[in-house]
Design an enzyme around this catalytic site. Sequence first.
Site, PDB file in Angstrom:
ATOM      1  N   CYS A  53     -74.078 -62.526  53.794  1.00  5.12           N
ATOM      2  CA  CYS A  53     -74.863 -63.122  54.880  1.00  5.12           C
ATOM      3  C   CYS A  53     -76.213 -62.441  55.050  1.00  5.12           C
ATOM      4  CB  CYS A  53     -74.084 -63.069  56.189  1.00  5.12           C
ATOM      5  SG  CYS A  53     -72.558 -64.022  56.138  1.00  5.12           S
ATOM      6  N   HIS A  80     -79.368 -64.207  61.859  1.00 10.87           N
ATOM      7  CA  HIS A  80     -78.368 -64.904  61.042  1.00 10.87           C
ATOM      8  C   HIS A  80     -77.509 -65.759  61.966  1.00 10.87           C
ATOM      9  CE1 HIS A  80     -75.156 -65.866  58.418  1.00 10.87           C
ATOM     10  NE2 HIS A  80     -74.307 -64.969  58.893  1.00 10.87           N
ATOM     11  N   ASN A 104     -72.272 -71.460  59.865  1.00 12.32           N
ATOM     12  CA  ASN A 104     -72.690 -70.244  59.158  1.00 12.32           C
ATOM     13  C   ASN A 104     -72.916 -70.596  57.686  1.00 12.32           C
ATOM     14  OD1 ASN A 104     -72.956 -67.765  57.914  1.00 12.32           O
ATOM     15  ND2 ASN A 104     -71.232 -66.807  58.975  1.00 12.32           N
TER      16      ASN A 104
HETATM   17  N1  ACO Z   1     -58.758 -73.639  66.012  1.00  8.21           N
HETATM   18  C1  ACO Z   1     -57.883 -73.349  66.986  1.00  8.21           C
HETATM   19  N2  ACO Z   1     -57.319 -72.150  67.122  1.00  8.21           N
HETATM   20  C2  ACO Z   1     -57.681 -71.197  66.247  1.00  8.21           C
HETATM   21  C3  ACO Z   1     -58.586 -71.432  65.211  1.00  8.21           C
HETATM   22  C4  ACO Z   1     -59.136 -72.715  65.103  1.00  8.21           C
HETATM   23  N3  ACO Z   1     -60.029 -73.061  64.162  1.00  8.21           N
HETATM   24  N4  ACO Z   1     -58.731 -70.303  64.507  1.00  8.21           N
HETATM   25  C5  ACO Z   1     -57.953 -69.377  65.085  1.00  8.21           C
HETATM   26  N5  ACO Z   1     -57.301 -69.909  66.129  1.00  8.21           N
HETATM   27  C6  ACO Z   1     -56.365 -69.278  67.037  1.00  8.21           C
HETATM   28  C7  ACO Z   1     -55.740 -68.034  66.472  1.00  8.21           C
HETATM   29  O1  ACO Z   1     -54.631 -68.371  65.682  1.00  8.21           O
HETATM   30  C8  ACO Z   1     -55.345 -67.283  67.731  1.00  8.21           C
HETATM   31  O2  ACO Z   1     -54.154 -67.848  68.227  1.00  8.21           O
HETATM   32  P1  ACO Z   1     -53.037 -66.881  68.891  1.00  8.21           P
HETATM   33  O3  ACO Z   1     -53.705 -66.245  70.057  1.00  8.21           O
HETATM   34  O4  ACO Z   1     -51.953 -67.851  69.248  1.00  8.21           O
HETATM   35  O5  ACO Z   1     -52.676 -65.905  67.815  1.00  8.21           O
HETATM   36  C9  ACO Z   1     -56.454 -67.641  68.711  1.00  8.21           C
HETATM   37  O6  ACO Z   1     -57.092 -68.818  68.177  1.00  8.21           O
HETATM   38  C10 ACO Z   1     -57.490 -66.553  68.862  1.00  8.21           C
HETATM   39  O7  ACO Z   1     -57.882 -66.117  67.572  1.00  8.21           O
HETATM   40  P2  ACO Z   1     -58.942 -64.981  67.390  1.00  8.21           P
HETATM   41  O8  ACO Z   1     -59.218 -64.821  65.941  1.00  8.21           O
HETATM   42  O9  ACO Z   1     -58.548 -63.790  68.159  1.00  8.21           O
HETATM   43  O10 ACO Z   1     -60.186 -65.675  68.097  1.00  8.21           O
HETATM   44  P3  ACO Z   1     -61.568 -65.056  68.489  1.00  8.21           P
HETATM   45  O11 ACO Z   1     -61.808 -65.286  69.914  1.00  8.21           O
HETATM   46  O12 ACO Z   1     -61.753 -63.679  67.951  1.00  8.21           O
HETATM   47  O13 ACO Z   1     -62.551 -66.020  67.703  1.00  8.21           O
HETATM   48  C11 ACO Z   1     -63.868 -66.027  65.670  1.00  8.21           C
HETATM   49  C12 ACO Z   1     -62.468 -66.133  66.292  1.00  8.21           C
HETATM   50  C13 ACO Z   1     -64.668 -67.238  66.108  1.00  8.21           C
HETATM   51  C14 ACO Z   1     -63.737 -66.038  64.158  1.00  8.21           C
HETATM   52  C15 ACO Z   1     -64.541 -64.750  66.166  1.00  8.21           C
HETATM   53  O14 ACO Z   1     -63.710 -63.650  65.998  1.00  8.21           O
HETATM   54  C16 ACO Z   1     -65.829 -64.499  65.468  1.00  8.21           C
HETATM   55  O15 ACO Z   1     -66.782 -65.218  65.642  1.00  8.21           O
HETATM   56  N6  ACO Z   1     -65.911 -63.431  64.658  1.00  8.21           N
HETATM   57  C17 ACO Z   1     -67.087 -63.135  63.909  1.00  8.21           C
HETATM   58  C18 ACO Z   1     -66.847 -63.592  62.556  1.00  8.21           C
HETATM   59  C19 ACO Z   1     -68.012 -64.292  61.944  1.00  8.21           C
HETATM   60  O16 ACO Z   1     -68.801 -64.968  62.553  1.00  8.21           O
HETATM   61  N7  ACO Z   1     -68.080 -64.099  60.649  1.00  8.21           N
HETATM   62  C20 ACO Z   1     -69.049 -64.729  59.877  1.00  8.21           C
HETATM   63  C21 ACO Z   1     -69.377 -63.892  58.721  1.00  8.21           C
HETATM   64  S1  ACO Z   1     -69.952 -62.353  59.211  1.00  8.21           S
HETATM   65  C22 ACO Z   1     -71.310 -62.656  59.941  1.00  8.21           C
HETATM   66  O17 ACO Z   1     -71.978 -63.537  59.514  1.00  8.21           O
HETATM   67  C23 ACO Z   1     -71.679 -61.855  61.090  1.00  8.21           C
END
Ligand code: ACO
Length: 329
Positions: free
Chosen positions: A119, A256, A286
Amino acid sequence: MTLDVKSLRSVVRGVGSCLPKRSVSNAELESMVETSDEWIVQRTGILQRHVAADGETTSTLASGAARAALAAAGCEPSDIDLIVLATSTPDLTFPATATLVQAGLGMTQGAAFDVQAVCAGFVFAVAIADNFLRSGSHRRALVIGAETFSRILDWNDRSTCVLFGDGAGAIVLEAEPGTGAVADRGVLTSQLRTDGRYRSKLFVDGGPSTTKTVGHLRMEGREVFRFAVGMVSDVVEAAFAATGTTAQDLDWFVPHQANRRIIDASADRLGIAPQKVVTTVQMHANTSAASIPLALAVACADGRIKRGHLVMIEAMGGGFAWGSALIRW
Ligand code: ACO
């Protein structure tokens, strides 16, 4: 003409972008994995993403963006002597996608190569091109970020497949004499970092030398989120310190585009006013190395970014690799 190497700056001459024709809404993803528009919007701000069709590849998107950037710069392919292309989704294991773009543009001169910093790739590519141009070895560079992440997603994994999209963006940079002052146009500083200890938090589980397959993206999203804001804030602060500038001096912050919450939290922590933040994650999702030049293209086309404006770009991703660059437009 011989240029005074000490005072050279890499000035942005033009910006361009290219997106796959097909856009995929959150509602469409609801029919593929157990997810909802509400979950995706609330957690990420993403409303849709573009997905490449058969025949649309990283190099075709990159070539489209390069042509648009050349047109905006008023340049011909024959004016370019360097192509630096950031991607983690090359057309082929080799040769470099940059050379496919070079050939597609009908260029036989100069050098073209790829950069792999996931990224953060576009920031790394800008820094590399800037160093080549300021050394006096090259005169005009195409700097491209291009990706087809749809090809490395596990479309059964709802925790990753809803987050990414495909696309490409490009800028033309040209060496031009400056004064060395922060009032100069051009790239004023770049700050690059990596720390390979974080490999397991965001990686692709395949490759030529290990599995002999392409593999799929794997991510501990919550962990990445935990590090992202601090890491990008550090490199933005470093760019301010290197140039004697502050958040108040910025005209535009073009981060980003991974996640709306990371963008908002970073701007807030850095004291950057919300109206200075360019956000396109809602339209593109992304797109890894392509996200910053895609956002630059949008903000230039709609008249927000103008000549003389001070623009901060930053990114963080797999590796981890992260970085920033401060550019006077
Ligand atoms: N739809 C519905 N539910 C979902 C989905 C989905 N697409 N994906 C995960 N869930 C569920 C999970 O299973 C979990 O359920 P549970 O509580 O029953 O176990 C619940 O949602 C919460 O999951 P988390 O992963 O804890 O959710 P979080 O609030 O952390 O959000 C996310 C996830 C959006 C990926 C977040 O952590 C994030 O944005 N992280 C940064 C990652 C990123 O952007 N990476 C890109 C590359 S790196 C960069 O560019 C910076």
